[in-house]
Design an enzyme around this catalytic site. Sequence first.
Site, PDB file in Angstrom:
ATOM      1  N   ALA A 247       0.718  -4.156  11.177  1.00  0.00           N
ATOM      2  CA  ALA A 247       2.000  -3.896  10.484  1.00  0.00           C
ATOM      3  C   ALA A 247       1.745  -2.428  10.091  1.00  0.00           C
ATOM      4  O   ALA A 247       0.713  -2.133   9.608  1.00  0.00           O
ATOM      5  CB  ALA A 247       2.188  -4.997   9.139  1.00  0.00           C
TER       6      ALA A 247
ATOM      7  N   LYS B 286       0.786  -1.141  -0.027  1.00  0.00           N
ATOM      8  CA  LYS B 286      -0.031   0.037   0.080  1.00  0.00           C
ATOM      9  C   LYS B 286       0.854   1.370  -0.010  1.00  0.00           C
ATOM     10  O   LYS B 286       0.366   2.346  -0.847  1.00  0.00           O
ATOM     11  CB  LYS B 286      -0.917  -0.002   1.214  1.00  0.00           C
ATOM     12  CG  LYS B 286      -2.072  -1.117   1.198  1.00  0.00           C
ATOM     13  CD  LYS B 286      -2.663  -0.815   2.610  1.00  0.00           C
ATOM     14  CE  LYS B 286      -3.678  -2.232   2.726  1.00  0.00           C
ATOM     15  NZ  LYS B 286      -4.447  -2.180   4.014  1.00  0.00           N
TER      16      LYS B 286
ATOM     17  N   ALA C  94      -0.591   0.636   6.331  1.00  0.00           N
ATOM     18  CA  ALA C  94      -0.753  -0.202   7.633  1.00  0.00           C
ATOM     19  C   ALA C  94      -1.726  -1.105   7.160  1.00  0.00           C
ATOM     20  O   ALA C  94      -2.744  -1.058   6.230  1.00  0.00           O
ATOM     21  CB  ALA C  94      -1.344   0.767   8.602  1.00  0.00           C
ATOM     22  N   ASP C  95      -1.609  -2.465   7.821  1.00  0.00           N
ATOM     23  CA  ASP C  95      -2.568  -3.432   7.629  1.00  0.00           C
ATOM     24  C   ASP C  95      -2.513  -4.362   8.772  1.00  0.00           C
ATOM     25  O   ASP C  95      -1.593  -4.270   9.764  1.00  0.00           O
ATOM     26  CB  ASP C  95      -2.296  -4.299   6.447  1.00  0.00           C
ATOM     27  CG  ASP C  95      -3.371  -5.072   5.857  1.00  0.00           C
ATOM     28  OD1 ASP C  95      -4.059  -4.661   5.032  1.00  0.00           O
ATOM     29  OD2 ASP C  95      -3.555  -6.395   6.354  1.00  0.00           O
ATOM     30  N   GLN C  96      -3.487  -5.044   9.033  1.00  0.00           N
ATOM     31  CA  GLN C  96      -3.811  -5.953   9.989  1.00  0.00           C
ATOM     32  C   GLN C  96      -4.200  -7.464   9.641  1.00  0.00           C
ATOM     33  O   GLN C  96      -5.271  -7.433   8.872  1.00  0.00           O
ATOM     34  CB  GLN C  96      -4.576  -5.438  11.210  1.00  0.00           C
ATOM     35  CG  GLN C  96      -4.810  -6.185  12.643  1.00  0.00           C
ATOM     36  CD  GLN C  96      -5.665  -5.595  13.640  1.00  0.00           C
ATOM     37  OE1 GLN C  96      -7.037  -5.495  13.310  1.00  0.00           O
ATOM     38  NE2 GLN C  96      -5.287  -5.237  14.671  1.00  0.00           N
TER      39      GLN C  96
END
Length: 199
Positions: free
Chosen positions: A112, A59, A75-77
């Site tokens: 993250a 991203k 960001a990601d989860q």
Amino acid sequence: MDLPIILASGSAHRRGLLANAGIAVEVLPSTIDERAVEDALDASDVTPDDVAAILAEAKAVEVSERSPGRIVLGADQTLALGDEILHKVSSMEEARRTLLKLSGKSHRLHSAYALVRDGSVLQRRVETATITFRDLSPAAIGHYLARVGDTALSSVGCYQVEGQGLTLIDRIDGDVFTIMGLPMLPLLNDLRQLGALND
């Protein structure tokens, strides 16, 4: 820093976390297809925390290519129940099945982020928290979903710890910001080191 960092996400929740910490941010959502990236990773041996890190970086890199000279935050989860990654659901029936699956078990949230400038990764981190649900009867799940309504569809796992989802939980091991999807303390430290904070 004169210019705000760019958040490569339309997440109002993450933007709110940054704003509450006094971080100037501009929103420019990434256009990558997250599910397509995950599907491409399925054949490999990547772990759920690796998936979160890869998506966060993808991203940020995509948006940084449209934003020369700027620091971009991706960001990601991921939510992992054992080796299985769970995703957001699209119906209340799917939410019910997800909560039954999580009932009485521990799952891990991998949050993250990546900081990128001009396509180069400046920093990438993953933080993990473990959440254990209490044993939930079908009736208790039904009552919970009736109370929260469509809010259950907005989060992986169908709950939010800052709301009524807290009533589903027996134990939390980890940082609250990691659970909320953006590990703020390491992020603040990284932004300081990059000279992106005026504190």
